[in-house]
Design a protein around this motif. Structure first.
Motif, short mmCIF file in Angstrom:
data_model
loop_
_atom_site.label_atom_id
_atom_site.label_comp_id
_atom_site.label_asym_id
_atom_site.label_seq_id
_atom_site.Cartn_x
_atom_site.Cartn_y
_atom_site.Cartn_z
N SER A 9 67.38 42.63 -18.62
CA SER A 9 66.47 43.22 -17.56
C SER A 9 66.90 42.84 -16.25
CB SER A 9 65.18 42.74 -18.00
OG SER A 9 64.11 42.71 -16.97
N GLY A 10 66.34 43.48 -15.17
CA GLY A 10 66.44 43.23 -13.77
C GLY A 10 68.01 43.41 -13.45
N GLY A 11 68.35 42.40 -12.30
CA GLY A 11 69.84 42.61 -11.79
C GLY A 11 70.82 42.00 -13.06
N TYR A 41 62.36 46.21 -19.92
CA TYR A 41 61.28 46.65 -20.45
C TYR A 41 60.88 47.95 -20.45
CZ TYR A 41 60.45 41.43 -19.78
OH TYR A 41 60.93 40.36 -19.92
N ARG A 72 64.47 47.91 -13.65
CA ARG A 72 63.38 47.08 -13.09
C ARG A 72 62.23 48.11 -13.42
NH1 ARG A 72 67.21 45.35 -9.19
NH2 ARG A 72 67.27 43.09 -9.29
N SER A 73 61.19 47.53 -13.85
CA SER A 73 60.12 48.17 -14.67
C SER A 73 58.77 47.96 -14.05
CB SER A 73 60.13 48.09 -16.23
OG SER A 73 58.96 48.81 -16.38
N PHE A 76 55.79 48.01 -16.44
CA PHE A 76 55.53 46.96 -17.19
C PHE A 76 54.64 45.94 -16.72
CE2 PHE A 76 57.04 43.03 -19.35
CZ PHE A 76 56.75 43.25 -20.44
N CYS A 77 54.62 45.87 -15.42
CA CYS A 77 53.35 44.96 -14.65
C CYS A 77 52.21 45.38 -14.81
CB CYS A 77 53.97 44.63 -13.47
SG CYS A 77 55.70 44.04 -12.96
N GLY A 102 66.69 37.38 -15.01
CA GLY A 102 66.37 36.51 -14.01
C GLY A 102 65.08 35.94 -14.05
N ASP A 103 64.51 35.21 -12.86
CA ASP A 103 63.10 34.71 -13.12
C ASP A 103 61.83 35.93 -13.04
OD1 ASP A 103 63.54 35.59 -10.35
OD2 ASP A 103 62.85 33.93 -9.37
N GLY A 104 62.36 37.11 -12.61
CA GLY A 104 61.22 38.28 -12.61
C GLY A 104 61.37 38.74 -13.89
N SER A 105 62.38 38.67 -14.67
CA SER A 105 62.49 39.05 -16.18
C SER A 105 61.57 38.13 -16.98
CB SER A 105 63.67 39.41 -16.80
OG SER A 105 64.36 40.16 -16.00
N ARG A 107 59.09 36.31 -15.85
CA ARG A 107 57.65 36.48 -15.67
C ARG A 107 57.13 37.61 -16.56
NH1 ARG A 107 59.08 35.04 -10.30
NH2 ARG A 107 58.29 33.03 -10.32
N GLY A 108 57.82 38.50 -17.15
CA GLY A 108 57.48 39.65 -17.75
C GLY A 108 57.61 38.95 -19.14
N ASP A 111 54.43 37.26 -19.80
CA ASP A 111 53.12 38.14 -20.02
C ASP A 111 53.30 38.73 -21.40
OD1 ASP A 111 51.23 38.93 -18.42
OD2 ASP A 111 52.30 40.59 -17.47
P1 ADP Z 1 65.36 39.60 -12.42
O1 ADP Z 1 64.89 39.43 -13.66
O2 ADP Z 1 66.75 40.04 -12.01
O3 ADP Z 1 64.77 38.26 -11.44
P2 ADP Z 1 63.16 41.38 -11.25
O4 ADP Z 1 62.63 40.22 -10.34
O5 ADP Z 1 63.69 42.68 -10.71
O6 ADP Z 1 64.53 40.93 -11.96
O7 ADP Z 1 62.47 41.53 -12.61
C1 ADP Z 1 62.74 42.39 -13.58
C2 ADP Z 1 61.66 43.00 -14.27
O8 ADP Z 1 60.48 42.10 -14.92
C3 ADP Z 1 60.69 43.89 -13.31
O9 ADP Z 1 60.95 45.07 -12.97
C4 ADP Z 1 59.35 43.86 -14.25
O10 ADP Z 1 59.38 44.95 -15.07
C5 ADP Z 1 59.34 42.67 -14.85
N1 ADP Z 1 58.42 41.37 -14.27
C6 ADP Z 1 58.55 40.77 -13.02
N2 ADP Z 1 57.68 40.21 -12.68
C7 ADP Z 1 56.76 40.25 -13.59
C8 ADP Z 1 55.27 39.74 -13.85
N3 ADP Z 1 54.92 38.94 -12.83
N4 ADP Z 1 54.78 40.18 -14.86
C9 ADP Z 1 55.35 41.22 -15.74
N5 ADP Z 1 56.27 41.55 -15.60
C10 ADP Z 1 57.18 41.27 -14.67
#
Ligand code: ADP
Length: 320
Positions: A9-11, A41, A72-73, A76-77, A102-105, A107-108, A111
């Motif tokens: 997921s993500g980058g 996601y 990037r989804s 999913f948020c 990464g950190d965005g993924s 957070r997913g 959740d």
């Molecule tokens: P990376 O994982 O490389 O940091 P992103 O920040 O784009 O990449 O996050 C990847 C995906 O993770 C997002 O497109 C989204 O689907 C999910 N995500 C990011 N932040 C949240 C959040 N706070 N709650 C739920 N899902 C999240």
């Protein structure tokens, strides 16, 4: 536990495939069934899952990118998107998900765990910006890619007595710029974590270097510092040295993963499956002092990573 899923997921980051391979093989060897989720996601939301076998991960350890694709989804948020993802997991009997990203993924993943699906994160990002982890998967390969490219740039800069201002990835983190900058002997390294002084940190250093007989320069700039074209113009104006800006861009994400990243990904993938089988969830795999460890995702996301100041000072002292 009988069935798990893996997604990227993500980058993307080189070494993601090696992590997927390790997760799939470890899980199958321990008697689990594994699904690969297509496009992060989004694949959970849209029910795009493929059963993985020992052979479906053959011949991928050396490949950059991710065979599972990534995305990037935004959906999913949302609560509706999350519900669809959870329903997909229930429909297939998925009892745990390994998330490479990464950190965005993460957070997913946090959740999704809150919604009853245990998740484990594997840090895959070229930025090396996961605080609990010394080195993330993809960082070593990206640093080597930058070094390869800047070595080529140096040949032409040297021949023309030029200054090359090189922008590398890292919007908030200067790890790539620092490591690659040190490895290529950059005259100046500019990172988002440390404010710079144009005269003191660039012009004076170029002048001092020039007096000792070296007339080509590399200024390594992390993306978060930005404005490399303007910076190149200012340097040329202030020093009289012909200066060109080069933005390396997405090429830094690609390529075959280094041995170090392949090994790290293999170890982390295996570790992640062990965590799930031990009934753990909401954990992120990391390295500390070269050892594999794991952290609670909430704790990991709250941690701040500071740049290695010793490395920064050494690079500064010897690159003049
Ligand atoms: P990376 O994982 O490389 O940091 P992103 O920040 O784009 O990449 O996050 C990847 C995906 O993770 C997002 O497109 C989204 O689907 C999910 N995500 C990011 N932040 C949240 C959040 N706070 N709650 C739920 N899902 C999240």
């Amino acid at each position: 536990m009988k069935k798990i899923a893996i997604l990227t997921s993500g980058g993307d980051a080189p070494g993601m495939n090696a992590a997927v391979r390790a997760v799939v093989r470890t899980a199958i060897n321990r008697g689990l069934e594994v699904y690969g989720v297509i496009r992060g996601y989004n694949g959970l939301i849209r029910d795009e899952l493929i059963p993985m076998t020992l052979r479906s991960v053959s011949d991928i350890i050396h490949r950059g990118g991710t065979v599972l694709y990534t995305a990037r989804s935004p959906e999913f948020c949302t609560e509706a998107g999350m519900q669809k993802a959870v329903e997909t997991c229930h429909r297939h009997g998925i009892e745990g998900v390994v998330v490479c990203g990464g950190d965005g993924s993460f957070r997913g993943a946090q959740d999704l765990t809150r919604h009853g699906i245990p998740c484990i994160g594997i840090p895959c990002t070229i930025d090396n910006d996961i605080a609990c982890c010394e080195a993330t998967i993809g960082y070593d390969t990206a640093a080597n890619t930058i070094v390869d490219m800047v070595d080529k740039l140096r040949d032409t800069s040297q021949s023309h007595d030029r200054c090359s201002v090189v922008e590398v990835m890292g919007r908030h983190a200067g790890w790539l710029a620092l490591t690659a900058g040190m490895a290529v002997g950059a005259t100046s390294i500019l990172v988002p974590e440390i404010p710079y002084h144009f005269d003191k940190d660039i012009v004076d250093r170029m002048r001092n270097t020039s007096t000792t007989g070296k007339h080509h320069f590399i200024v390594m700039v992390a993306e978060g510092v930005g404005h490399v074209n303007e910076l190149a113009e200012r340097i040329e104006e202030a020093t009289g040295v012909e200066t060109r800006a080069t933005v390396l861009g997405h090429v830094q994400r690609g390529g075959s993963p280094s041995a170090r990243d392949r090994v790290l990904a293999s170890q982390m993938g295996s570790y992640a499956v062990n965590l799930l089988m031990e009934g753990k969830s909401n954990r992120v795999v990391a390295t500390q002092s070269g050892q594999l460890v794991d952290f609670d995702i909430n704790e990991a996301l709250a941690m701040k990573k500071s740049l290695n100041m010793n490395k920064y000072q050494v690079a500064k002292e010897i690159s003049i």
